[in-house]
Scaffold this active site. Structure first.
Site, short mmCIF file in Angstrom:
data_model
loop_
_atom_site.label_atom_id
_atom_site.label_comp_id
_atom_site.label_asym_id
_atom_site.label_seq_id
_atom_site.Cartn_x
_atom_site.Cartn_y
_atom_site.Cartn_z
N GLY A 81 0.83 -1.19 0.00
CA GLY A 81 0.00 0.00 0.00
C GLY A 81 0.87 1.25 0.00
O GLY A 81 2.10 1.19 0.15
N THR B 256 8.37 5.92 -2.05
CA THR B 256 9.33 6.16 -0.99
C THR B 256 10.73 5.80 -1.49
O THR B 256 10.89 5.23 -2.57
CB THR B 256 8.99 5.39 0.29
N LEU C 16 5.97 3.83 6.51
CA LEU C 16 5.38 2.49 6.62
C LEU C 16 4.56 2.20 5.38
O LEU C 16 3.91 3.09 4.83
CB LEU C 16 4.46 2.39 7.84
N ALA D 111 10.56 1.73 7.16
CA ALA D 111 11.89 2.20 6.76
C ALA D 111 12.25 3.38 7.66
O ALA D 111 11.66 4.46 7.55
CB ALA D 111 11.90 2.61 5.30
N CYS E 25 5.89 9.69 -0.16
CA CYS E 25 4.57 9.19 0.22
C CYS E 25 3.45 10.03 -0.39
O CYS E 25 2.31 9.98 0.08
CB CYS E 25 4.43 9.12 1.74
#
Length: 233
Positions: free
Chosen positions: A89, A93, A161, A175, A191
Site C-alpha cells: 500500500g 518512498t 510504513l 523504513a 509518500c
C-alpha cells in the site's frame, strides 16, 4: 498461536532480491494456511522479521502516482538508483544505505487480526525506539508513519510504513532513517505528501553517524515487547 518470530539480518541487499525472498516466505505461510483449512489440520505457521539495508532505490506502492517520481530513467541511472512498482500500500518512498528497513512477515492469526492495529503497533515500535534517543516522535493524523513536530510548520517524517496483507499474512513494513542521505528524497514527493520534509536520526541528534546496529537492537527489543513476541536469530 505461535508468537515466535525468526529474525534474519540480511545486511546490505538488493531490493528486488529481498522482495522476491519476502514473496517466497509470504507465499509459504499462505500455502500452509490454505492446506490447514483444506485438510482440517492445525500445523503451526511461522513468522519472520527481515532486517536489511538497500542500495539506492525508489519504490512505488499500489496507490502511487508516477508524477511523484521527479527523475527520468537517465537521471535514475546517474544517481545509481533503481525504481520498482510494487504490491504494498501507499505511494512512493526511497530506500538506501543508512536506512534501517524491517519486513515483518507475520501470520496475524498468531497475534491479532486487525491491520489498522498492526500499523499502529509498528509505529509504536519506532516511537519507543526513537524516545530512547531523547526525541519526541508522534503519529500524524491521517498519515501513516512516524513524525517529529507534528502539527507545526516543521513537521518531518523520520519513518515510512507500507504493508501488504493477504489471509492475514503480512509483508513489506517500515523504513527508519538513521544515517540516510536525505538528498535522495529531493527526487520524489515522499509518500505523495507535499510540503513536508523528511529527516534522519543522525540529523536530529546533530551527529555524523549513529550506530545502526545499536538502533536495530533497541528496535528488536521494542518489537518483542509491543507484539508480545519471542524473537530468535
Amino acid at each position: 498461536m505461535n508468537k515466535l518470530v525468526e529474525v534474519q539480518d540480511l545486511g546490505l541487499k538488493d531490493y528486488k532480491e529481498t522482495w522476491e525472498y519476502q514473496e517466497q516466505l509470504f507465499q509459504s505461510i499462505v500455502d500452509l494456511k490454505i492446506r490447514n483449512r483444506r485438510e482440517e489440520l492445525s500445523l503451526e505457521t511461522p513468522n519472520y522479521l527481515l532486517m536489511v539495508e538497500h542500495p539506492h532505490v525508489y519504490t512505488m506502492g499500489k496507490s502511487g502516482d508516477l508524477e511523484h517520481l521527479l527523475l527520468t530513467e537517465d537521471q535514475l541511472e546517474e544517481k545509481n538508483a533503481k525504481y520498482y512498482k510494487i504490491n504494498r500500500g501507499g505511494d512512493i518512498t526511497y530506500h538506501g544505505p543508512g536506512q534501517l528497513v524491517g519486513y515483518p512477515i507475520l501470520d496475524l492469526d498468531n497475534f491479532f487480526t486487525d491491520i489498522h492495529k498492526y500499523l499502529r503497533f509498528l509505529e509504536e515500535v519506532i516511537i519507543l525506539t526513537l524516545k530512547e534517543y531523547g526525541l519526541k516522535p508522534d503519529r500524524s493524523p491521517g498519515e501513516t508513519g512516524v513524525w517529529l513536530d507534528v502539527g507545526t510548520p516543521f513537521a518531518r517524517k523520520i519513518c515510512a510504513l507500507g504493508v501488504r496483507a493477504s489471509r492475514w499474512v503480512t509483508m513489506h513494513g517500515f523504513a527508519l532513517n538513521i544515517n540516510a542521505d536525505l538528498g535522495y528524497f529531493d527526487n520524489i514527493i515522499p509518500c505523495g505528501i507535499r510540503g513536508k520534509s523528511v529527516t534522519s536520526l543522525n540529523v536530529e541528534l546533530g551527529v555524523r553517524k549513529v550506530d545502526l546496529a545499536e538502533v536495530e537492537k533497541k528496535l528488536l527489543q521494542h518489537f518483542s515487547t509491543v507484539f508480545e513476541a519471542q524473537l530468535k536469530a
